[in-house]
Design an enzyme around this catalytic site. Structure first.
Site: not given
Ligand code: EZ4
Ligand code: CO
Length: 399
Positions: A309, A313, A209, A259, A122, A207, A280, A233, A399, A37
């Site tokens: 994962h 994408d 992130h 991921e 989600h 998540d 993941r 996560e 991010w 992605n």
């Molecule tokens: O942000 O796949 O758990 N899932 C995620 C995804 C990621 C995207 C990045 O390309 O964190 O949504």
């Molecule tokens: Co994630």
């Protein structure tokens, strides 16, 4: 049997996907997903310019040898571009082998260990009413578990929270904003409200992130314990795997990571010290079915489960490979599943099904996915970036 052609197809039926098609002299073809992605064309070029010429003339049945040849032979190991390219080759070769055998891929991976594959979907909302509506929508679609992402008061755009506008494709990355202290204060109240509304039984995931330090992650895990999460996560960027020791010592909230990882070495300490509960990695970003199967076997020694994962994408080719693995491995945990656009389903007709929140790979020989190249050309590549994230003073943040 010989490989006679290896071709890369880039198509954008709603978002960009990179697909490798390997053709053999006996007419059997295989597909692999190489979508990275936001950096799609780098993998397409890696495959087209450096890998495809090496494949022509080789025996498609030698999956493990081809994997080792591409991994070790490049000298420059690892990294998301390399491993997505190798993944596409690995998956395409498994597709071919299973088609030649006349069996769905999961049968070659040891056969089914379960009837069907549990998923999570989600849900997100800028505020509680929007979030509750989103959770209800996922439950109405049948999802048995839901990942919950929420807006944070004072922040305009937060990861994973849909704004209701159509997905933007700006010339450069969208800029999201972040304030860790505000997030840590807000999130437990959101989970309290969600538990109050939806009861104790619904498996809830979240998540983070990669945004927290280990001590912040430890605090969040502790604060969320009353709400009994299925997992937290990517609570911290786990490049520093030892950092998870601190998180683990302070909370019993289950942890899921991986991921963005692309080899087993990224997981070595996390798994061998049982610092997480779920691995993941994606088939597409971890070098394919072959190495992911090895990771799951390693994880099983430490009571760690799979959680492949599976956001939008990952193309239907990558999803299918994931679902075959999910059905076969004993230590399956859960499968992320976001579905795909109508146009994506037209470009990639597939045998796998999503029914009442559970996936099944279907019984078609191979992966059970096709690529309709005529439909694909109607959706040419469009430059697209993942967002970036900045603190309120402008500093770039994870991010
Ligand atoms: O942000 O796949 O758990 N899932 C995620 C995804 C990621 C995207 C990045 O390309 O964190 O949504
Ligand atoms: Co994630």
């Amino acid at each position: 049997m010989q490989i006679v052609d290896a071709r890369v197809v880039v198509t954008s039926p709603g978002r960009n996907f990179v697909t490798l098609r390997i053709e053999t002299d006996e007419g059997v073809t295989g597909l692999g997903d190489a979508t990275l992605n936001g950096r799609e064309l780098a993998v397409a070029a890696y495959l087209r310019d450096h890998v495809a010429p090496l494949l022509v003339g080789t025996d498609p049945h030698r999956i493990e040898d081809t994997w080792q040849f591409l991994y070790r032979g490049a000298y420059w190991r690892r990294g998301p571009v390399t491993m997505a390219a190798i993944a596409a080759v690995d998956v395409a070769l498994w597709d071919i082998k299973a088609k030649v055998a006349g069996l769905p891929l999961y049968q070659l991976l040891g056969g089914a260990s379960r009837e069907r594959v549990r998923t999570y979907g989600h849900a997100s909302g800028r505020d509680l009413p929007e979030l509750f509506d989103s959770i209800r929508a996922r439950l109405a679609e049948g999802y048995p578990a839901v990942r919950v992402q929420t807006g944070v008061p004072g922040l305009k755009l937060v990861y994973g929270v849909r704004t209701g506008d159509p997905a933007p494709r700006p010339a450069g990355p969208a800029v999201e904003d972040w304030d860790t202290a505000a997030y840590l204060r807000h999130l437990p109240a959101v989970f309290e409200a969600v538990r109050g509304e939806f009861g104790p039984d619904l498996p809830l995931l979240h998540d983070a992130h990669h945004r927290l330090t280990p001590s912040q992650a430890a605090r969040l895990g502790k604060d969320l314990e009353p709400y009994d999460l299925f997992w937290l996560e990517d609570c911290t960027p786990a490049e520093n795997q030892e950092g998870l020791r601190l998180v683990r010592r302070h909370t019993t909230t289950p942890l899921a990571i991986g991921e963005v990882f692309n080899t087993v070495f990224d997981f070595q300490t996390l798994v061998s010290e049982q610092l997480i509960d779920y691995v993941r990695a994606a088939v597409t970003h971890f070098g394919g079915v072959s190495p992911l199967r090895k990771l799951f076997d390693f994880a099983a020694l430490h009571q760690i489960k799979s959680a492949i994962h599976g956001p939008e994408d990952i193309s239907p080719v990558g999803m299918a490979a994931a679902i075959h693995l999910d059905l076969a491995v004993h230590n399956f945990g859960i499968q992320e599943y976001a579905g795909h656009t109508e146009a994506t389903r037209e470009v990639f007709p597939h045998a796998y099904t999503f029914t009442d929140g559970y996936l099944h790979p279907g019984e078609r020989p191979g992966l059970g996915v096709e690529l309709d190249e005529r439909a694909a050309v109607a959706h040419p590549y469009e430059p697209a970036y993942l967002p970036v994230n900045r603190l309120q003073d402008g500093t770039v943040h994870d991010w």
